[in-house]
Design a protein around this motif. Structure first.
Motif, mmCIF file in Angstrom:
data_model
loop_
_atom_site.group_PDB
_atom_site.id
_atom_site.type_symbol
_atom_site.label_atom_id
_atom_site.label_comp_id
_atom_site.label_asym_id
_atom_site.label_seq_id
_atom_site.Cartn_x
_atom_site.Cartn_y
_atom_site.Cartn_z
ATOM 1 N N TRP A 65 0.296 -1.643 -0.066
ATOM 2 C CA TRP A 65 -0.146 -0.046 -0.351
ATOM 3 C C TRP A 65 0.394 1.061 -0.404
ATOM 4 O O TRP A 65 0.453 1.901 -0.171
ATOM 5 N N LEU A 66 2.312 0.994 -0.156
ATOM 6 C CA LEU A 66 3.159 2.428 -0.152
ATOM 7 C C LEU A 66 3.765 2.591 -1.591
ATOM 8 O O LEU A 66 4.561 3.460 -1.334
ATOM 9 N N ASP A 67 3.468 2.208 -2.648
ATOM 10 C CA ASP A 67 3.410 2.219 -3.324
ATOM 11 C C ASP A 67 2.966 3.755 -4.540
ATOM 12 O O ASP A 67 2.701 4.200 -5.223
ATOM 13 N N ARG A 78 -6.206 11.838 7.099
ATOM 14 C CA ARG A 78 -7.674 11.056 7.240
ATOM 15 C C ARG A 78 -8.688 9.960 7.817
ATOM 16 O O ARG A 78 -9.165 9.329 8.249
ATOM 17 N N GLY A 79 -7.272 8.765 8.171
ATOM 18 C CA GLY A 79 -7.630 7.856 8.637
ATOM 19 C C GLY A 79 -8.013 6.303 7.185
ATOM 20 O O GLY A 79 -7.804 7.260 6.665
ATOM 21 N N LEU A 80 -8.169 5.953 7.920
ATOM 22 C CA LEU A 80 -8.715 4.262 7.284
ATOM 23 C C LEU A 80 -9.837 3.606 8.420
ATOM 24 O O LEU A 80 -9.270 3.224 9.872
ATOM 25 N N ALA A 81 -10.744 3.235 7.511
ATOM 26 C CA ALA A 81 -11.831 2.504 8.196
ATOM 27 C C ALA A 81 -12.256 0.957 7.343
ATOM 28 O O ALA A 81 -12.332 1.452 6.222
ATOM 29 N N GLY A 82 -12.568 0.350 7.837
ATOM 30 C CA GLY A 82 -13.294 -1.291 7.588
ATOM 31 C C GLY A 82 -12.487 -2.239 7.102
ATOM 32 O O GLY A 82 -11.062 -1.962 7.060
ATOM 33 N N PRO A 83 -12.019 -3.166 6.872
ATOM 34 C CA PRO A 83 -11.547 -4.286 5.518
ATOM 35 C C PRO A 83 -10.422 -3.457 4.910
ATOM 36 O O PRO A 83 -11.307 -3.129 3.847
ATOM 37 N N VAL A 84 -9.285 -3.919 4.737
ATOM 38 C CA VAL A 84 -8.021 -3.828 4.136
ATOM 39 C C VAL A 84 -7.301 -5.081 3.934
ATOM 40 O O VAL A 84 -7.291 -5.901 4.636
ATOM 41 N N THR A 85 -6.956 -4.791 2.344
ATOM 42 C CA THR A 85 -6.447 -6.390 2.156
ATOM 43 C C THR A 85 -5.039 -5.633 1.339
ATOM 44 O O THR A 85 -4.234 -4.637 0.676
ATOM 45 N N VAL A 86 -3.237 -5.897 2.759
ATOM 46 C CA VAL A 86 -2.431 -5.635 2.848
ATOM 47 C C VAL A 86 -1.667 -6.896 2.674
ATOM 48 O O VAL A 86 -1.238 -7.452 3.718
ATOM 49 N N ASN A 87 -0.661 -6.992 1.594
ATOM 50 C CA ASN A 87 0.479 -7.902 1.091
ATOM 51 C C ASN A 87 -0.562 -9.439 1.416
ATOM 52 O O ASN A 87 0.475 -10.253 1.664
ATOM 53 N N GLY A 88 -1.660 -9.409 0.639
ATOM 54 C CA GLY A 88 -2.756 -10.225 0.110
ATOM 55 C C GLY A 88 -3.342 -10.510 1.784
ATOM 56 O O GLY A 88 -3.668 -12.096 1.131
ATOM 57 N N PRO A 151 -6.512 4.139 -9.634
ATOM 58 C CA PRO A 151 -7.400 3.328 -9.759
ATOM 59 C C PRO A 151 -6.368 1.789 -10.083
ATOM 60 O O PRO A 151 -7.297 0.995 -10.062
ATOM 61 N N ARG A 152 -5.212 1.404 -10.671
ATOM 62 C CA ARG A 152 -4.571 0.575 -10.822
ATOM 63 C C ARG A 152 -4.776 -0.152 -10.192
ATOM 64 O O ARG A 152 -4.465 -1.964 -9.848
ATOM 65 N N ASP A 153 -4.811 0.038 -8.048
ATOM 66 C CA ASP A 153 -5.517 -0.836 -7.088
ATOM 67 C C ASP A 153 -6.438 -1.091 -7.095
ATOM 68 O O ASP A 153 -6.903 -2.088 -5.717
#
Length: 163
Positions: A65-67, A78-88, A151-153
């Protein structure tokens, strides 16, 4: 004596190659590390080694996610809430916005994260953070809203389908 001389020449050449291969840390890296590790900062959840907390807080070390520095800045602001997939791996947690820090401090922390633990991301400037703060919404962000910045993500941000 010749073998010793050849060994010393070889070690000297190897040392020069190693030194050239080591990339210099970006300006502000050490200050960013100090801020990252300060009370009330990133270290509380993502840990000093950047590996997060298995099952609850994603790793920053090696994070896919750091790309995109614009997305990283937005998440920090702003923070981040909810499900997220990082490194699979999927995580269900919430990251609060980092409201205790000024734009210059956030730029240093993000630069540290982008380059700490083997990461090879860009340095972030105070101006980038100021612009993002001025132009981004105060709305809570979810994984899906951040993918519109890059958008590519979109494949990484898929929400689980209802059962």
């Amino acid at each position: 004596m010749i073998n010793l001389r050849m060994t010393l020449i070889g070690l000297f050449a190897l040392g020069k190659g190693f030194t050239a291969a080591v990339q210099a840390a970006p300006e502000g890296f050490d200050k960013g590390r100090d801020l990252y590790n300060s009370a009330g900062s990133c270290v509380a959840c993502h840990m000093a080694d950047g590996k997060g907390q298995p099952g609850s807080i994603p790793a920053l070390a090696g994070s896919d996610w750091l790309d995109d520095p614009n997305r990283t800045i937005a998440i920090v602001l702003r923070g981040l809430a909810g499900p997220v997939t990082v490194n699979g791996k999927q995580f269900y947690s919430a990251m609060p916005p980092q409201l205790l820090f000024g734009d210059d401090q956030l730029a240093l922390m993000i630069t540290y994260v982008n380059n700490g633990w083997g990461n090879e991301g860009p340095a972030v400037t105070t101006e980038q953070v100021k612009e993002a703060r001025a132009t981004s919404s105060m709305a809570d962000y979810t994984c899906l809203s951040y993918t519109s910045l890059s958008p590519r993500d979109r494949t990484r941000s898929r929400m689980p389908s209802p059962a």
